[in-house]
Design a protein around this motif. Structure first.
Motif, mmCIF file in Angstrom:
data_model
loop_
_atom_site.group_PDB
_atom_site.id
_atom_site.type_symbol
_atom_site.label_atom_id
_atom_site.label_comp_id
_atom_site.label_asym_id
_atom_site.label_seq_id
_atom_site.Cartn_x
_atom_site.Cartn_y
_atom_site.Cartn_z
ATOM 1 N N ARG A 190 6.610 -0.938 -3.872
ATOM 2 C CA ARG A 190 6.959 -0.487 -2.520
ATOM 3 C C ARG A 190 5.981 -0.933 -1.450
ATOM 4 N N LEU A 191 5.102 -1.853 -1.777
ATOM 5 C CA LEU A 191 4.133 -2.320 -0.780
ATOM 6 C C LEU A 191 4.808 -2.831 0.485
ATOM 7 N N GLY A 192 5.990 -3.379 0.327
ATOM 8 C CA GLY A 192 6.722 -3.886 1.484
ATOM 9 C C GLY A 192 7.123 -2.804 2.471
ATOM 10 N N THR A 193 7.146 -1.550 2.021
ATOM 11 C CA THR A 193 7.517 -0.449 2.923
ATOM 12 C C THR A 193 6.302 0.119 3.663
ATOM 13 N N TYR A 194 5.106 -0.304 3.249
ATOM 14 C CA TYR A 194 3.891 0.168 3.926
ATOM 15 C C TYR A 194 3.781 -0.538 5.272
ATOM 16 N N ARG A 195 3.839 0.250 6.353
ATOM 17 C CA ARG A 195 3.861 -0.315 7.698
ATOM 18 C C ARG A 195 2.497 -0.332 8.367
ATOM 19 N N GLY A 196 1.513 0.267 7.743
ATOM 20 C CA GLY A 196 0.172 0.260 8.317
ATOM 21 C C GLY A 196 -0.043 1.278 9.419
ATOM 22 N N GLU A 197 0.911 2.207 9.595
ATOM 23 C CA GLU A 197 0.762 3.237 10.627
ATOM 24 C C GLU A 197 -0.291 4.266 10.237
ATOM 25 N N ALA A 198 -0.506 4.437 8.951
ATOM 26 C CA ALA A 198 -1.545 5.333 8.422
ATOM 27 C C ALA A 198 -2.421 4.509 7.494
ATOM 28 N N ALA A 199 -3.557 5.059 7.112
ATOM 29 C CA ALA A 199 -4.429 4.369 6.169
ATOM 30 C C ALA A 199 -3.693 4.177 4.849
ATOM 31 N N PHE A 200 -4.015 3.118 4.131
ATOM 32 C CA PHE A 200 -3.368 2.865 2.847
ATOM 33 C C PHE A 200 -3.547 4.051 1.911
ATOM 34 N N GLY A 201 -4.738 4.650 1.893
ATOM 35 C CA GLY A 201 -5.004 5.792 1.022
ATOM 36 C C GLY A 201 -4.083 6.961 1.325
ATOM 37 N N THR A 202 -3.788 7.179 2.585
ATOM 38 C CA THR A 202 -2.884 8.254 2.987
ATOM 39 C C THR A 202 -1.471 7.956 2.497
ATOM 40 N N TRP A 203 -1.032 6.723 2.686
ATOM 41 C CA TRP A 203 0.296 6.308 2.225
ATOM 42 C C TRP A 203 0.402 6.458 0.706
ATOM 43 N N LEU A 204 -0.619 6.001 -0.008
ATOM 44 C CA LEU A 204 -0.631 6.070 -1.469
ATOM 45 C C LEU A 204 -0.644 7.523 -1.941
ATOM 46 N N HIS A 205 -1.418 8.360 -1.265
ATOM 47 C CA HIS A 205 -1.497 9.770 -1.630
ATOM 48 C C HIS A 205 -0.135 10.433 -1.486
ATOM 49 N N ARG A 206 0.540 10.151 -0.397
ATOM 50 C CA ARG A 206 1.872 10.712 -0.170
ATOM 51 C C ARG A 206 2.854 10.229 -1.237
ATOM 52 N N LEU A 207 2.783 8.950 -1.562
ATOM 53 C CA LEU A 207 3.626 8.389 -2.606
ATOM 54 C C LEU A 207 3.342 9.087 -3.932
ATOM 55 N N ALA A 208 2.070 9.337 -4.216
ATOM 56 C CA ALA A 208 1.683 9.999 -5.466
ATOM 57 C C ALA A 208 2.211 11.428 -5.525
ATOM 58 N N VAL A 209 2.038 12.167 -4.449
ATOM 59 C CA VAL A 209 2.517 13.559 -4.419
ATOM 60 C C VAL A 209 4.023 13.591 -4.634
ATOM 61 N N ASN A 210 4.741 12.706 -3.970
ATOM 62 C CA ASN A 210 6.202 12.664 -4.149
ATOM 63 C C ASN A 210 6.570 12.311 -5.583
ATOM 64 N N ALA A 211 5.858 11.372 -6.183
ATOM 65 C CA ALA A 211 6.138 10.991 -7.575
ATOM 66 C C ALA A 211 5.877 12.159 -8.525
ATOM 67 N N ILE A 212 4.800 12.882 -8.294
ATOM 68 C CA ILE A 212 4.452 14.027 -9.145
ATOM 69 C C ILE A 212 5.501 15.127 -9.000
ATOM 70 N N LEU A 213 5.875 15.419 -7.769
ATOM 71 C CA LEU A 213 6.892 16.454 -7.542
ATOM 72 C C LEU A 213 8.230 16.050 -8.168
ATOM 73 N N ASN A 214 8.596 14.778 -8.039
ATOM 74 C CA ASN A 214 9.840 14.308 -8.666
ATOM 75 C C ASN A 214 9.763 14.424 -10.182
ATOM 76 N N TRP A 215 8.620 14.093 -10.761
ATOM 77 C CA TRP A 215 8.444 14.205 -12.208
ATOM 78 C C TRP A 215 8.601 15.667 -12.634
ATOM 79 N N ARG A 216 7.969 16.578 -11.883
ATOM 80 C CA ARG A 216 8.044 18.004 -12.222
ATOM 81 C C ARG A 216 9.486 18.504 -12.131
ATOM 82 N N ARG A 217 10.199 18.080 -11.102
ATOM 83 C CA ARG A 217 11.605 18.501 -10.963
ATOM 84 C C ARG A 217 12.444 17.994 -12.123
ATOM 85 N N SER A 218 12.255 16.740 -12.487
ATOM 86 C CA SER A 218 13.062 16.182 -13.578
ATOM 87 C C SER A 218 12.707 16.850 -14.902
ATOM 88 N N GLU A 219 11.444 17.151 -15.123
ATOM 89 C CA GLU A 219 11.044 17.856 -16.343
ATOM 90 C C GLU A 219 11.606 19.266 -16.368
#
Length: 163
Positions: free
Chosen positions: A49-78
Motif C-alpha cells: 500500500r505504499l502507493g496510497t501514502y500521500r505524505g500528509e503525515a509522517a510515515f511512522g504515523t501512517w504505518l502505525h494507523r495501518l498497523a492498528v487497523n490490521a490488528i483490529l481486523n485480525w481480532r474481529r476475524s478471530e
C-alpha cells in the motif's frame, strides 16, 4: 524512495519502525495471536500500500494507523471465527482478581490479562497516546465507549496489581 519500489529504502523504513510496530502488536494481541507473524503481515501490507501514502503525515504515523487497523481486523476475524464476543470478560481474569496473591507488580502481565476490548483501548490511549476520538474512529465505536473501556481497563489493572 520506498514509494517508487526501492526495496533498500523500504528495508531502512522497516528497521526503523519494526520494534515499535512489534511492541504495539504484542500488547494489543495479548496471548491471542502471534505478534511476530502479524508484524510481518503489517509490513507486507505496508509494502503493498505504499502507493496510497500521500505524505500528509509522517510515515511512522501512517504505518502505525495501518498497523492498528490490521490488528483490529485480525481480532474481529478471530472473534467471528471463534463465535465469541470480543469484549467478554475472561473468567480466569475475574478469578485471578478475586483470589489475590502474586509477587511484585507485573504491569505487562496484567495488561495481557485484560479483556481484548479494554486492552486495545488501554494500549491505544495510555501507551500509544491516541485520543478517544481517534480510538473511536479506529475501532468503530463512540468516544464514550472508548472512555468506558479505558475506565474498565484501569479498574481491572488496579485490581490485578493490588493483589
Amino acid at each position: 524512495m520506498a514509494a517508487s519500489g526501492d526495496q533498500r529504502a523500504f528495508e531502512r523504513l522497516y528497521r526503523q519502525h519494526v520494534a515499535r510496530i512489534h511492541s504495539l502488536t504484542r500488547r494489543m494481541l495479548g496471548s491471542d495471536g502471534d505478534p511476530d507473524e502479524l508484524t510481518q503481515d503489517i509490513f507486507v501490507r505496508a509494502w503493498e500500500r505504499l502507493g496510497t501514502y500521500r505524505g500528509e503525515a509522517a510515515f511512522g504515523t501512517w504505518l502505525h494507523r495501518l498497523a492498528v487497523n490490521a490488528i483490529l481486523n485480525w481480532r474481529r476475524s478471530e472473534a467471528s471465527a471463534r463465535g465469541r464476543i470480543d469484549d467478554g470478560v475472561d473468567a480466569e481474569l475475574v478469578e485471578g482478581v478475586r483470589s489475590g496473591g502474586g509477587e511484585g507488580l507485573d504491569l505487562e502481565g496484567a495488561i495481557q490479562r485484560l479483556p481484548p476490548g479494554a486492552r486495545q483501548v488501554f494500549v491505544l490511549h495510555d501507551v500509544q497516546g491516541f485520543k478517544h476520538e481517534e480510538i473511536a474512529t479506529m475501532m468503530g465505536v463512540t468516544p464514550g465507549t472508548s472512555k468506558a473501556q479505558l475506565h474498565r481497563a484501569r479498574m481491572l489493572l488496579r485490581a490485578l496489581l493490588e493483589r
